[in-house]
Motif scaffolding. Sequence first.
Motif, mmCIF file in Angstrom:
data_model
loop_
_atom_site.group_PDB
_atom_site.id
_atom_site.type_symbol
_atom_site.label_atom_id
_atom_site.label_comp_id
_atom_site.label_asym_id
_atom_site.label_seq_id
_atom_site.Cartn_x
_atom_site.Cartn_y
_atom_site.Cartn_z
ATOM 1 N N TRP A 29 17.115 -8.551 1.147
ATOM 2 C CA TRP A 29 16.122 -9.033 2.115
ATOM 3 C C TRP A 29 14.706 -8.944 1.569
ATOM 4 O O TRP A 29 13.921 -9.899 1.687
ATOM 5 N N ARG A 33 15.105 -12.435 0.240
ATOM 6 C CA ARG A 33 15.303 -13.023 1.566
ATOM 7 C C ARG A 33 16.545 -13.910 1.585
ATOM 8 O O ARG A 33 16.548 -15.018 2.145
ATOM 9 N N TRP A 35 21.057 -13.547 1.466
ATOM 10 C CA TRP A 35 22.249 -12.698 1.378
ATOM 11 C C TRP A 35 22.986 -12.900 0.065
ATOM 12 O O TRP A 35 23.921 -12.165 -0.230
#
Length: 245
Positions: A29, A33, A35
Amino acid sequence: MDYRKYQCNLWERLGCVVAGIILTAAISWLFYRSWYGMVLVIPVNYLIVSYYKKKKKDERAKKLMIEFRDAIQSVAAALLAGYSIENAWKEAEREVMGLYGKEAMITQELIRMNTEIKLNRNVEEILHDLATRSGVEEIESFAEIFGFAKRSGGDFAGIIRTTAMRISAKIEVEREVDTVIAGKKLEGKIMSVMPFLILTYLNLASKEFIDPLYGNLSGVFVMSAALLIFAGATAINRRISDIKV
């Protein structure tokens, strides 16, 4: 038991896995930003488990060294009281069991040692086996000196007392070193979490300021480079603060 290796139990493994997932999620994150950064979970978990095993192994080695010192001090006292070298180890087992309990590492080793002595195995061979499995330099040195003294008829009590004094001196020096660098270790731990705190603050308070670093290839390269530099600095900090006496 081979003290040179540490095997994590189920709860320790689960704890390392959870810590790895949390850390990887934070990296994904804060640095990307995305997954997709969760692909790092495998190497991150490997590093966490390796670090945890090394830490626990070193802690166990220090504890074994302290327990071994107390055991050989009991052996030296028994020799001065007139016990034979074989019976001195049996007396040490009784005293150590009262001091540390039956489940202590050194108690289990002395129980095993005295059982093998009853089976007519040489004390120096048993000590050499323990020294090899322990991976502790002081125990290895003691086993070598003890074997030489037994073959040449040396002063066992004097050798054992000298070894115990040297181990005690090393333990004291290690404690003094830990006290001196405790502040630096704390500073290192704080610096290890600062990049995460700074990125969290920027993402929450000034998101538009760092938006250009996300969602594009150049930003991925920049953040990856920053992550590698941070990981390298953390590794160097741990190596510098891990002082061996």
